[in-house]
Design a protein around this motif. Structure first.
Motif, PDB file in Angstrom:
ATOM      1  N   ARG A   1     139.462 -85.086 -37.232  1.00  6.03           N
ATOM      2  CA  ARG A   1     138.735 -84.094 -38.085  1.00  6.03           C
ATOM      3  C   ARG A   1     139.180 -82.648 -37.455  1.00  6.03           C
ATOM      4  NH1 ARG A   1     135.097 -88.375 -39.773  1.00  6.03           N
ATOM      5  NH2 ARG A   1     135.495 -88.272 -42.298  1.00  6.03           N
TER       6      ARG A   1
ATOM      7  N   GLU B   1     140.570 -81.682 -42.878  1.00  9.71           N
ATOM      8  CA  GLU B   1     139.909 -81.969 -43.978  1.00  9.71           C
ATOM      9  C   GLU B   1     138.899 -81.032 -44.678  1.00  9.71           C
ATOM     10  OE1 GLU B   1     136.655 -84.815 -42.782  1.00  9.71           O
ATOM     11  OE2 GLU B   1     136.604 -85.712 -44.868  1.00  9.71           O
TER      12      GLU B   1
ATOM     13  N   VAL C   1     136.493 -82.976 -34.101  1.00 15.22           N
ATOM     14  CA  VAL C   1     136.203 -81.808 -34.688  1.00 15.22           C
ATOM     15  C   VAL C   1     136.208 -80.584 -34.467  1.00 15.22           C
ATOM     16  CG1 VAL C   1     134.368 -82.982 -36.153  1.00 15.22           C
ATOM     17  CG2 VAL C   1     133.627 -82.256 -33.948  1.00 15.22           C
TER      18      VAL C   1
ATOM     19  N   ASN D   1     133.374 -74.633 -32.469  1.00 13.23           N
ATOM     20  CA  ASN D   1     132.657 -74.737 -33.788  1.00 13.23           C
ATOM     21  C   ASN D   1     132.287 -73.604 -34.417  1.00 13.23           C
ATOM     22  OD1 ASN D   1     130.649 -75.879 -35.409  1.00 13.23           O
ATOM     23  ND2 ASN D   1     129.589 -77.155 -34.077  1.00 13.23           N
ATOM     24  N   THR D   2     132.389 -73.764 -35.554  1.00 12.92           N
ATOM     25  CA  THR D   2     131.829 -72.253 -36.440  1.00 12.92           C
ATOM     26  C   THR D   2     132.267 -70.955 -35.585  1.00 12.92           C
ATOM     27  OG1 THR D   2     130.096 -73.745 -37.019  1.00 12.92           O
ATOM     28  CG2 THR D   2     130.078 -71.670 -38.103  1.00 12.92           C
TER      29      THR D   2
ATOM     30  N   ASP E   1     134.266 -82.437 -27.315  1.00 14.77           N
ATOM     31  CA  ASP E   1     134.289 -82.182 -29.055  1.00 14.77           C
ATOM     32  C   ASP E   1     133.611 -81.059 -29.474  1.00 14.77           C
ATOM     33  OD1 ASP E   1     135.186 -84.942 -29.001  1.00 14.77           O
ATOM     34  OD2 ASP E   1     133.068 -85.990 -29.300  1.00 14.77           O
TER      35      ASP E   1
ATOM     36  N   ILE F   1     138.486 -79.184 -39.561  1.00 10.76           N
ATOM     37  CA  ILE F   1     137.759 -79.461 -40.606  1.00 10.76           C
ATOM     38  C   ILE F   1     137.017 -78.346 -41.141  1.00 10.76           C
ATOM     39  CG2 ILE F   1     135.585 -80.446 -39.232  1.00 10.76           C
ATOM     40  CD1 ILE F   1     135.074 -82.324 -41.528  1.00 10.76           C
ATOM     41  N   HIS F   2     136.922 -77.963 -42.590  1.00 15.48           N
ATOM     42  CA  HIS F   2     136.345 -76.847 -43.225  1.00 15.48           C
ATOM     43  C   HIS F   2     136.555 -75.597 -42.498  1.00 15.48           C
ATOM     44  CE1 HIS F   2     133.927 -75.613 -46.402  1.00 15.48           C
ATOM     45  NE2 HIS F   2     133.547 -76.756 -46.384  1.00 15.48           N
TER      46      HIS F   2
ATOM     47  N   ASN G   1     130.827 -80.479 -24.646  1.00 17.92           N
ATOM     48  CA  ASN G   1     130.945 -80.464 -26.135  1.00 17.92           C
ATOM     49  C   ASN G   1     130.800 -78.816 -26.443  1.00 17.92           C
ATOM     50  OD1 ASN G   1     131.584 -83.077 -26.576  1.00 17.92           O
ATOM     51  ND2 ASN G   1     129.652 -83.680 -27.110  1.00 17.92           N
ATOM     52  N   ASP G   2     131.071 -78.408 -27.755  1.00 17.17           N
ATOM     53  CA  ASP G   2     130.812 -77.325 -28.189  1.00 17.17           C
ATOM     54  C   ASP G   2     131.117 -75.981 -27.563  1.00 17.17           C
ATOM     55  OD1 ASP G   2     129.915 -77.854 -30.911  1.00 17.17           O
ATOM     56  OD2 ASP G   2     127.733 -78.071 -30.413  1.00 17.17           O
TER      57      ASP G   2
ATOM     58  N   TYR H   1     135.749 -76.761 -36.130  1.00 19.49           N
ATOM     59  CA  TYR H   1     134.807 -76.946 -37.137  1.00 19.49           C
ATOM     60  C   TYR H   1     134.233 -75.777 -38.106  1.00 19.49           C
ATOM     61  CZ  TYR H   1     130.809 -78.981 -40.078  1.00 19.49           C
ATOM     62  OH  TYR H   1     129.850 -79.195 -41.198  1.00 19.49           O
TER      63      TYR H   1
ATOM     64  N   ALA I   1     131.036 -72.518 -29.165  1.00 14.63           N
ATOM     65  CA  ALA I   1     130.484 -72.624 -30.739  1.00 14.63           C
ATOM     66  C   ALA I   1     129.732 -71.188 -31.323  1.00 14.63           C
ATOM     67  CB  ALA I   1     129.276 -73.484 -30.741  1.00 14.63           C
TER      68      ALA I   1
END
Lengths: 501, 282
Positions: free
Chosen positions: B153, B180, B134, B118-119, B114, B156-157, B95-96, B137, B99
């Motif tokens: 998702r 989303e 995600v 991320n960011t 997942d 997302i954002h 995951n991540d 994200y 990130a």
């Protein structure tokens, strides 16, 4: 549609004293006052008044008084003025009623029913003016035990990152965007001067304030505004914001009107767009996921900074906190039902969450029972009004407290609860270039520093009276508290005895 | 011969900088092989934290590429690297992945789990496989190319600001809550593996969307109320062509660029940049 709402306040102006100087006209951001040149008189629009006291404070001849509108709906204990006027407003707009600042209901304050102890005869009190008193507070995860290298005095145990504060009081999260740059700057400078931390909130940290990074807790919330490696590495600690006392479980959004040039740059979103913070962080649906984000942040900062997780105090905070600590949080931040906000639905602010006093006691107890209290520091916030509240919070089991409302009050806020309009006449909760100039960062910094100095000295007085010379000895010292007017059950949750026992 | 000698031998001397470690710690040397153009790490049975330490350590060396072999679920790969470096991952990263990443280019031969990207701030992730939930994200820059499918998702954002503009390209299909809260950037779903009925099994697409654009081939039967469907204009076609070009370059698919672009695409854009502007009573 003709409004059925009544003005909440009326402005009374003594026309004999009024100089027609128009200070009130210029100071009011809500167009309550206007000058009529034909009659040479200043007239009011009472329905616009929010009772922020700006005009009253600045009127040179003290000609203005703001009063509660004496004409009220018929008195009714159940159908209060607030309930009736709320219904009227909603039937005219179909909207959710917004409010600002913390819950203003009378029921939820326990501080006033807690009393502190003092030494008499059997143990000496200490004079804080003469003897050393220590408020130094270290935040971060503490080891289970210390191990020393053989026969040497050097420590073998490796500590997790710790933050040293000169006082157990920190400035709570207030985002740039909710408040102006001048306010953020003042909080940063005051934190620097006093030796404590401010919290960026979720709106990022303006480039100009990176130099105050060592006094900043940088927040990562669901919107991830302004979150980038530079930002994460700029602060002394990182805080994952799960919830806020004023609006547990609710997201937020900074309306597009407030997203001007500088805010846009700091949040890294285009000018004029709504900054939406979703209710949950969509990468956190469980304690395991929380652990994942905590360690992602630790990886991103090479394990050099403590990671805090902030939640609103809710019914099962104790169990959640246990999970947070096990997930690797170095600090857990709890925000009670009185916690403040720049904008929240009133129905949420006043009805969701639990008082911070009960939350501190239950979380502290739970972590002790599970033998993991040392793994994380606890910072609590939500309506801390004075140094007495601070001391009681620490005695109940907190390591430190967050203050935000008190800090804003010190620089001008009068808690009129209209922050969500973005028109704060005191220049605090606004990004309007005309209004933000009302906060002079030099003066605001001084006021904040003065406030903390005053509180620090008071805490020392209280400790001296108790015969304690280090705040460390007040932590979780519930024997130093007694309750009045509390049920047995309440006393049990608070873990204290009744006064007289 | 010390490892330093080895490095000096295999890498062009002008690329060595002051940060070059004087010696490779013998403890880690068994995991590392220095090749002519890359540093290879055998990640078998290495705990994620040790692995990331190792990656951070070798990323300071002058090599431009790190190859990670036998990756089995280690998290946060690429997270704290702040320079342009190529990372090749063989296996399944955890995951991540990437990130908060700021610069590297990561190529994964396998699937990713997942929270990939991320960011993320800048850089590129190329996945020869599928991605989990995600993905991307809060991503604010850089590119993610997923050869096959993407989880819930996705995007997302994600948001854009000035020259930082994130792109996610998915070769296959996406599922619920695609885009989303999307506030900026581009999500392109090429639908190359859709069956007969050409429908994405995705509900609540673009819920809360208030910026950016989703290009999608194949039917979307359920979108958020904040979204409207439009045809692509010239600008869109140009942008999509660039992304598809890249996609084909990376994955060499059975369809070529023209064939992919020849499919019907629609774009989903937000009705308003202020979806919740009228929610409140003032």
């Amino acid at each position: 549609m003709i409004t059925h709402s009544q003005p909440e306040f009326v402005v009374e102006r003594d026309q004999d004293l009024c100089l027609r100087c128009k200070v009130c006209v210029n100071q009011c951001a809500y167009d309550t006052h206007s000058y009529d040149p034909e009659e040479d008189v200043i007239v009011n629009k009472d329905e616009n008044c929010v009772n922020c006291q700006r005009c009253v404070t600045f009127c040179p001849s003290k000609a203005i008084e703001i009063k509660q509108n004496p004409s009220k709906f018929k008195e009714n204990f159940h159908w209060t003025q607030e309930a009736v006027s709320g219904i009227k407003l909603q039937s005219e707009t179909g909207g959710i009623i917004l409010t600002g600042m913390g819950c203003n209901k009378p029921e939820f304050t326990y501080w006033d029913r807690l009393l502190l102890n003092a030494s008499q005869v059997t143990n000496p009190s200490i004079d804080p003016l003469r003897e050393p008193m220590e408020l130094i507070t270290y935040l971060g995860s503490k080891p289970n035990k210390l191990k020393f290298e053989n026969s040497d005095i050097s420590l073998e145990t490796k500590f997790s990152p710790q933050i040293r504060l000169e006082t157990p009081i920190l400035f709570s999260a207030i985002s740039y965007g909710a408040v102006s740059f001048n306010v953020h700057q003042s909080l940063a400078r005051a934190a620097n001067e006093v030796g404590t931390l401010f919290n960026t909130g979720e709106g990022g940290l303006d480039r100009r304030l990176y130099k105050h990074g060592k006094n900043a807790i940088v927040q990562v919330a669901s919107g991830r505004f302004g979150v980038k490696p530079d930002y994460l590495n700029a602060g002394a600690a990182i805080e994952i914001k799960i919830g806020q006392g004023a609006k547990p479980g609710i997201g937020g959004h900074l309306p597009g009107e407030k997203v001007e040039q500088d805010i846009s740059k700091t949040r890294m979103i285009p000018v004029g767009t709504d900054a939406l913070s979703p209710a949950p962080q969509h990468d956190i649906y469980s304690i395991e996921d929380l652990r994942q984000l905590i360690f992602a942040l630790k990886e991103a900062t090479d394990y050099t900074k403590p990671v805090s997780v902030k939640i609103a105090a809710v019914h099962n905070s104790a169990a959640i906190s246990s999970g947070m600590v096990r997930a690797g949080a170095d600090i857990i931040a709890l925000d009670g039902v009185r916690g403040s906000t720049g904008a929240a639905p009133r129905i949420i602010r006043d009805n969701v969450g639990i008082p911070i006093e009960l939350a501190i006691a239950s979380v502290d107890q739970r972590l002790r029972d599970e033998g993991i209290r040392n793994k994380a520091s606890i910072i609590v916030g939500g309506g801390i009004r004075s140094s007495a509240d601070v001391t009681k919070a620490i005695a109940l089991g907190a390591d430190a407290v967050y203050i935000a409302t008190a800090a804003l009050v010190s620089i001008g806020c009068t808690i009129c609860q209209k922050c969500y309009t973005g028109k704060c006449p005191w220049g605090i909760a606004t990004t309007d270039p005309y209004l933000v100039k009302r906060i002079n960062p030099d003066i605001a910094t001084r006021r904040l520093v003065n406030l903390l100095r005053g509180w620090n000295n008071e805490i020392k007085e209280i400790m001296g009276g108790m015969g304690i010379n280090a705040i460390e000895s007040v932590r979780g010292n519930r024997l130093s508290l007694r309750g009045v007017g509390l049920s047995e059950r309440e006393l049990k949750v608070l873990g204290i005895k009744l006064a007289g026992e | 011969m010390t490892y330093r000698d080895l490095m000096w031998k295999t890498l062009p001397i002008e690329r060595l900088d002051k940060e070059t470690p004087s010696l490779i710690d013998p403890e880690i040397s068994e995991y590392i092989q220095i090749k002519k153009d890359a540093i290879e790490i055998n990640a078998q049975n290495i705990y994620y934290r040790d692995l990331n330490d190792l990656i951070k350590h070798v990323a300071k060396w002058p090599a431009n590429k790190i190859i990670l072999n036998n990756i089995t679920g280690q998290r946060y790969i690429g997270t704290s690297l702040r320079r342009k470096i190529e990372i090749e991952i063989n296996g399944t990263p955890g995951n991540d992945l990437a990130a908060f990443m700021d610069g590297p280019k990561i190529t994964v031969y396998g699937d990713v789990q997942d929270g990939c990207g991320n960011t993320m701030s800048q850089g590129e992730i190329i996945v020869h496989g599928s991605a989990g939930d995600v993905t991307g994200y809060g991503m604010r820059g850089g590119n993610i190319f997923i050869r096959d499918n993407i989880g819930y998702r996705a995007g997302i954002h994600m948001k854009e600001y000035k020259n930082l503009k994130p792109n996610i390209v998915v070769g296959g299909t996406a599922v619920d809550f695609l885009g989303e809260y999307m506030a900026g950037g581009v999500l392109a779903v090429l639908g190359l593996n859709l069956g007969e009925n050409k429908t994405h099994d995705a509900k609540y697409v673009g819920t809360g969307m208030h910026g950016g654009v989703i290009y999608i081939h194949g039917k979307v039967t359920h979108t958020g109320k904040e979204v409207e469907t439009r045809n692509l204009d010239e600008q869109d076609n140009k942008l999509l062509r660039e992304l598809v070009n890249q996609y084909c370059k990376y994955f060499g698919t059975h369809k070529n660029v023209e064939e992919i672009l020849g499919q019907d695409f629609v774009k989903l854009i937000p009705v308003s940049t202020r979806p919740y502007g009228r929610l409140y009573a003032y």
